[in-house]
Motif scaffolding. Structure first.
Motif, PDB file in Angstrom:
ATOM      1  N   ALA A  12     -15.434  17.551  74.558  1.00  0.00           N
ATOM      2  CA  ALA A  12     -16.744  18.189  74.750  1.00  0.00           C
ATOM      3  C   ALA A  12     -16.907  18.732  76.162  1.00  0.00           C
ATOM      4  O   ALA A  12     -18.019  18.905  76.646  1.00  0.00           O
ATOM      5  N   SER A  13     -15.803  19.038  76.822  1.00  0.00           N
ATOM      6  CA  SER A  13     -15.837  19.525  78.196  1.00  0.00           C
ATOM      7  C   SER A  13     -15.058  20.835  78.316  1.00  0.00           C
ATOM      8  O   SER A  13     -14.002  20.989  77.700  1.00  0.00           O
ATOM      9  N   VAL A  14     -15.601  21.763  79.103  1.00  0.00           N
ATOM     10  CA  VAL A  14     -14.933  23.044  79.361  1.00  0.00           C
ATOM     11  C   VAL A  14     -14.854  23.223  80.868  1.00  0.00           C
ATOM     12  O   VAL A  14     -15.850  23.073  81.571  1.00  0.00           O
ATOM     13  N   THR A  15     -13.651  23.542  81.363  1.00  0.00           N
ATOM     14  CA  THR A  15     -13.453  23.800  82.790  1.00  0.00           C
ATOM     15  C   THR A  15     -12.823  25.175  82.962  1.00  0.00           C
ATOM     16  O   THR A  15     -11.847  25.507  82.286  1.00  0.00           O
ATOM     17  N   VAL A  16     -13.396  25.959  83.890  1.00  0.00           N
ATOM     18  CA  VAL A  16     -12.910  27.303  84.187  1.00  0.00           C
ATOM     19  C   VAL A  16     -12.605  27.369  85.676  1.00  0.00           C
ATOM     20  O   VAL A  16     -13.410  26.931  86.502  1.00  0.00           O
ATOM     21  N   LEU A  17     -11.447  27.929  86.023  1.00  0.00           N
ATOM     22  CA  LEU A  17     -11.024  28.063  87.418  1.00  0.00           C
ATOM     23  C   LEU A  17     -10.701  29.524  87.702  1.00  0.00           C
ATOM     24  O   LEU A  17     -10.037  30.184  86.897  1.00  0.00           O
ATOM     25  N   THR A  18     -11.178  30.020  88.850  1.00  0.00           N
ATOM     26  CA  THR A  18     -10.904  31.412  89.224  1.00  0.00           C
ATOM     27  C   THR A  18      -9.715  31.499  90.177  1.00  0.00           C
ATOM     28  O   THR A  18      -9.325  30.510  90.802  1.00  0.00           O
ATOM     29  N   LYS A  19      -9.212  32.704  90.295  1.00  0.00           N
ATOM     30  CA  LYS A  19      -8.175  33.019  91.281  1.00  0.00           C
ATOM     31  C   LYS A  19      -8.784  32.906  92.680  1.00  0.00           C
ATOM     32  O   LYS A  19      -9.982  33.099  92.871  1.00  0.00           O
ATOM     33  N   ARG A  20      -7.950  32.629  93.662  1.00  0.00           N
ATOM     34  CA  ARG A  20      -8.418  32.573  95.055  1.00  0.00           C
ATOM     35  C   ARG A  20      -8.808  33.968  95.536  1.00  0.00           C
ATOM     36  O   ARG A  20      -8.160  34.954  95.216  1.00  0.00           O
ATOM     37  N   ILE A  21      -9.870  33.991  96.328  1.00  0.00           N
ATOM     38  CA  ILE A  21     -10.386  35.232  96.896  1.00  0.00           C
ATOM     39  C   ILE A  21     -10.269  35.104  98.409  1.00  0.00           C
ATOM     40  O   ILE A  21     -10.746  34.124  98.983  1.00  0.00           O
ATOM     41  N   ASP A  22      -9.651  36.094  99.053  1.00  0.00           N
ATOM     42  CA  ASP A  22      -9.380  35.987 100.487  1.00  0.00           C
ATOM     43  C   ASP A  22     -10.341  36.754 101.379  1.00  0.00           C
ATOM     44  O   ASP A  22     -10.518  36.391 102.517  1.00  0.00           O
ATOM     45  N   GLU A  23     -10.947  37.810 100.905  1.00  0.00           N
ATOM     46  CA  GLU A  23     -11.657  38.717 101.803  1.00  0.00           C
ATOM     47  C   GLU A  23     -13.176  38.671 101.701  1.00  0.00           C
ATOM     48  O   GLU A  23     -13.850  39.489 102.304  1.00  0.00           O
ATOM     49  N   GLU A  24     -13.716  37.730 100.986  1.00  0.00           N
ATOM     50  CA  GLU A  24     -15.169  37.663 100.838  1.00  0.00           C
ATOM     51  C   GLU A  24     -15.771  36.956 102.054  1.00  0.00           C
ATOM     52  O   GLU A  24     -15.294  35.924 102.479  1.00  0.00           O
ATOM     53  N   LYS A  25     -16.830  37.530 102.634  1.00  0.00           N
ATOM     54  CA  LYS A  25     -17.455  36.971 103.834  1.00  0.00           C
ATOM     55  C   LYS A  25     -18.738  36.211 103.545  1.00  0.00           C
ATOM     56  O   LYS A  25     -19.220  35.461 104.372  1.00  0.00           O
ATOM     57  N   LYS A  26     -19.305  36.412 102.355  1.00  0.00           N
ATOM     58  CA  LYS A  26     -20.556  35.747 102.010  1.00  0.00           C
ATOM     59  C   LYS A  26     -20.621  35.542 100.502  1.00  0.00           C
ATOM     60  O   LYS A  26     -20.245  36.407  99.736  1.00  0.00           O
ATOM     61  N   VAL A  27     -21.112  34.380 100.104  1.00  0.00           N
ATOM     62  CA  VAL A  27     -21.332  34.100  98.691  1.00  0.00           C
ATOM     63  C   VAL A  27     -22.832  34.193  98.448  1.00  0.00           C
ATOM     64  O   VAL A  27     -23.605  33.409  98.986  1.00  0.00           O
ATOM     65  N   GLU A  28     -23.226  35.204  97.664  1.00  0.00           N
ATOM     66  CA  GLU A  28     -24.641  35.405  97.358  1.00  0.00           C
ATOM     67  C   GLU A  28     -24.970  35.165  95.895  1.00  0.00           C
ATOM     68  O   GLU A  28     -26.065  34.725  95.572  1.00  0.00           O
ATOM     69  N   HIS A  29     -24.014  35.476  95.012  1.00  0.00           N
ATOM     70  CA  HIS A  29     -24.282  35.352  93.571  1.00  0.00           C
ATOM     71  C   HIS A  29     -22.969  35.118  92.837  1.00  0.00           C
ATOM     72  O   HIS A  29     -22.003  35.844  93.036  1.00  0.00           O
TER      73      HIS A  29
END
Length: 91
Positions: A38-55
Motif C-alpha cells: 500500500a505504498s508508492v515511492t517516486v524518485l526524480t533524477k538529480r538536478i544541478d542548476e536550479e537555484k531556488k525551489v518554489e513549486h
C-alpha cells in the motif's frame, strides 16, 4: 475498517496515474517509481542548476495535479537536488 486489499488497490491506482513531476514548471525525469503493497515511492533524477525551489508538483496522465508543494528554498552553489515522494495508503 478499510481492508489491506483495498489499500493496495488504491496504491496501485496511484502508481498507474503518476506520470510526471515538475519543479518550478519544468519537467523533471522520474528515475524510479515503486509500489510495495500500500505504498508508492517516486524518485526524480538529480538536478544541478536550479537555484531556488518554489513549486514541486506531481501530475497524472491527464495533466491534473495529484499533489503539490510551494516553498521559497534557496539552493546553494555546487548542490544538486533530487526529490523523493512516498505515499502510504492508510486507514
Amino acid at each position: 475498517m478499510i481492508t489491506q486489499t483495498y489499500k493496495e488497490r488504491v496504491a496501485a491506482d496511484l502508481f498507474a496515474r503518476i506520470s510526471s513531476i515538475k519543479l518550478n514548471g519544468q519537467e523533471v525525469e522520474i528515475v524510479s517509481k515503486v509500489r510495495e503493497k500500500a505504498s508508492v515511492t517516486v524518485l526524480t533524477k538529480r538536478i544541478d542548476e536550479e537555484k531556488k525551489v518554489e513549486h514541486v508538483a506531481i501530475y497524472d496522465e491527464l495533466g491534473e495535479v495529484i499533489t503539490e508543494r510551494y516553498s521559497a528554498v534557496d539552493v546553494s552553489n555546487n548542490r544538486s537536488l533530487d526529490f523523493r515522494f512516498t505515499f502510504e495508503v492508510t486507514d
